[in-house]
Scaffold this active site. Sequence first.
Site, short mmCIF file in Angstrom:
data_model
loop_
_atom_site.label_atom_id
_atom_site.label_comp_id
_atom_site.label_asym_id
_atom_site.label_seq_id
_atom_site.Cartn_x
_atom_site.Cartn_y
_atom_site.Cartn_z
N CYS A 1 23.45 -70.18 2.46
CA CYS A 1 23.66 -70.30 1.02
C CYS A 1 22.31 -70.52 0.34
O CYS A 1 21.31 -70.78 1.01
CB CYS A 1 24.65 -71.40 0.65
SG CYS A 1 24.01 -73.07 0.75
N CYS B 1 19.95 -73.46 1.05
CA CYS B 1 19.10 -73.36 2.24
C CYS B 1 17.75 -72.77 1.86
O CYS B 1 16.69 -73.24 2.31
CB CYS B 1 19.75 -72.46 3.30
SG CYS B 1 21.36 -73.01 3.87
N ASP C 1 23.56 -36.90 -22.29
CA ASP C 1 22.75 -35.79 -22.78
C ASP C 1 23.46 -34.51 -22.34
O ASP C 1 24.09 -34.48 -21.28
CB ASP C 1 21.35 -35.88 -22.18
CG ASP C 1 20.52 -34.66 -22.51
OD1 ASP C 1 20.57 -34.21 -23.66
OD2 ASP C 1 19.82 -34.14 -21.61
#
Length: 753
Positions: free
Chosen positions: A68, A71, A448
Site C-alpha cells: 500500500c 509502505c 475533427d
Amino acid sequence: MSADKNKGACCNDHHHCSAGNSAAGHEHRSDSHHSHEMKLLPVMGAEEAVAVADLSRAAVYRIVGMDCSSCAKSLEKHMKSLAAVQNVVVNFSTGKMQIVQEGLSDEAIVSEVSKAGYAASPLARGKSSKAEAKDSMGTRLAAISGVLLALGFLGSFTSLPELLLTVCYALSMIIGGYRPARSAFYAIKSGSLDMNVLMTVAAIGAALIGEWLEGATVVWLFAIGNWLQTNSIEKTRDSIRTLMDLAPAEAWVKKGESMVRLPVEDVGVGDIIVVKPGEKVPLDGEILFGTSSINQAPITGESIPVDKQPGDTVFAGSVNESGSLEVKVTRLVEDTAIAKIIHLVEEAQEKKAPTQAFVDKFAAWYTPIVLVLALLVIVFPPLFGWGTWGEWFYKGLELLVVACPCALVISTPVAIVSAIGNAARNGVLIKGGAFLEKAGAINAIAFDKTGTLTQGKPQVSQMLAAPGKEDEVLAIARTIEEHSRHPIAQAILTYAGERKIAPLAGEDFGVIVGKGAEAKIGGESYYAGKPALFEEMGISLAAWSEQIASLQNEGNTIVMVGTSQSILGLIAVSDTIRDISVGAISKLKAAGIQESIMLTGDNAGTAAKVASQAGVSRYFAELLPEDKVAAIQKLQQEGKTVAMVGDGINDAPALATADLGIAMGGAGTDAAMETADVVLMADNLEKLPHTVNISRKALQIIQQNIWFSIVIKLLALVLIFPGWLTLWLAVLSDTGAALIVILNSMRLLRMKS
C-alpha cells in the site's frame, strides 16, 4: 499516420476544416501547445517541480513487498534519513524507487531497502523489466510461522504443557513478526506511522496480556495477507511490462551479402535488418524491399493485419505474417514505439488521480485519529471503573488494527494501474489517473472531420471548365497547390499527375488563411480556394451557383480557380467516411455518450452529408482555426464535459481547450504521444469505445472499493465495543478487505475490448 503526413497537413491547410494549418494557424497551435502543457502545471508545486528536476539523474530500483502507499512513504522517509541521499521518490503504483545519492553502492542501497522490510534490485535507466527482486525470505518466514502456530493450536487439544504451547506461539510471533517489527523500527525512526508499526504494537500488546494464540494469529494473518496482496499487486504491475517481451531480443542484420544475428542493443539507426515470414519485427524501421501483411495489434490495437510495402513504417513487436522484408532501422531499441509506450504508461501510472489524492489525505488524518482514540480507550474507561484494564487494553489493540487504512489507500491506485495497463495492451495510451477519471466522465465527443472521421485522402471527383480549357485550368491549379501538403492540394496534384499535366512557372506563392492560396503565373495573380474567396473579391458566382450547390449537396468540397476578375474553372474534391468511424460512433452512443459532434471547415452542405453518413448528432461547419476552439468552448458552456479527437498536431488548440484531448495515430508521431491526454496508437477510432468503457468501469470499481473499505472499517469499529470483534478477526477484516479490493481492481485487466 506518418510524420510527413502530419507535417504536410500542418503547413498549408487553406481549404476547409483543418484550415488552422496555415502559417498563422501554425503559430496559434504553438501557443496552444503551451497552453495544453499549462493545464498540467497547477498540480505540481514548486518543491515538487524541483524534485522532478533533481530526479533527471536518478538511479531506478524495483521494489518488491510494498502492498500500500504507506509502505512507499515509510521507505521514502527511511531513505531520505541517509546523509548520502539527496532526493528519493518511491512510487507504490509502479513499484519503483528513484534515488539521487552520492557514495552509496547498489549493494548498500539494496541493504538499506531491506532494513525497511522490502526487496530491491537496480534497473537500467529508462528501461522496464519484470520483478528481478524476489522476496523469498518473507515467504519462508511466513510458512515457518504458520507451522508453529498450527502446532501450538493442535497441541492445545492434547495434554501438552501450557509452557510448550506458549513457546510455539512465541516462536511463531518472533519468526513471522521479525520483518514487520524491523520495518516498524525504521518507520518510527524516520517519523512514519505505517501498518507495520500498528501491527507490531498489537502483537506485542497481545503477548503482554497473555493472549499468545491471538498474538501469533495476528502476526501470521498479517504475513499471509501481505504476501497475497504483494503478489496480486505485482501481477497488475507486470501487466504492462509483459509488452516488452513482444519484441525479439535479436535481429538478422544484413552485412554485405550475408546476414548476422545480433542483439537488438547492437543494431544502429540505418542498419538493414531482415524479417522473415512469421517472425516478429525487432526494431522500428522503414521497409526497403518486400511486401507483407503485418499484425501490429500489440502496438496499435488494430484487429486486422495491415498490408505494408516499400516506404511504409513497421513497429517493433508487430508480426510479419507473409512475405520476407528488408527494413532500414529508424529507431534504437530504447526509442521504439513499444519502448515509448511502456515508458509513458509507467509514468502515467505514477500520476495520482484526484480521487487517489483525496483518499491519501483522508488516510493521513484517519490513522493518527484512530491511534489517539485507541490510547483513550485503553486509559479512560478503566479509570472511571467501566471495566478492567485488560479488557480495555484488548479493545485498544483492536482499534490499532482497525487504524490500518490499507484497503482504502489501495482502492484507487490498483484500479488505475489495471485500467491503464489494459488500455495500453489494446493500443490506447492514457496519460494518467486524472485523465482516466476524466475519460470516464465525458458525455460529449467532438471529432475533427478530415483524417479522423474520413480517410483523410480526398480525391478529385469532378472538374468543370470552359470547353478545351480543362488542361489549362488544371495546370494553373497544380502550380498554385505545388507548395502545399494539405490533403486537398495533394488530391489535385495526384489528379493532374495522372493526366500528365505539368505545373507552370510560378512565383510569389502565398496562403490566404482559411480560404485558399495564390501564385503569380506569367505576371498575373491566380487564386485557388473556397467560393467565398472569390465573392470577397467582388466576382459573381451566378453562372456557377447551380453546379456549386449540386456538388456541395453531394458532399464535395469546392475549389474554385481563377483571377481577381473572373473564374476559370471549378474542381470538386470528396473524401470518404471510414467504416470504422461509423461503427465507433455507434458503439460510443451505446456506451452512454450523449452527443457526438463533427468540426469541419467545409460548407454546411458537405458537413451535413458527412455528418449523416458518420452518424454524428451535430456538426459545426465553415470553421476557421480559432473557430474550433470556440466550438469546444460553446459545448462546455452548455454544461457538457467534452473530449476532442484529432490527429495531435493539426487540432492542438482544440485538443488543449477540451476537457480531454484524444490524439489519433500516436504510433507514427512522437508529437501525438507528447501533447494529448489520451493517444489512440492506430490511425482510426476503433479503440475509442473501449477507452470510454474501461474508464467508466474503472470509476465504478474505484467507487465500489472506497465504499467497501469504509463500510468494513465502520463495521469493525462498531463490533469492537460490544466485545464481538476479536483481535485476529480485526486483522482478517483488514487484510481480507485489502485483498478483495485488489482482486476487484484486477477485473479491469481482463476486460475485453
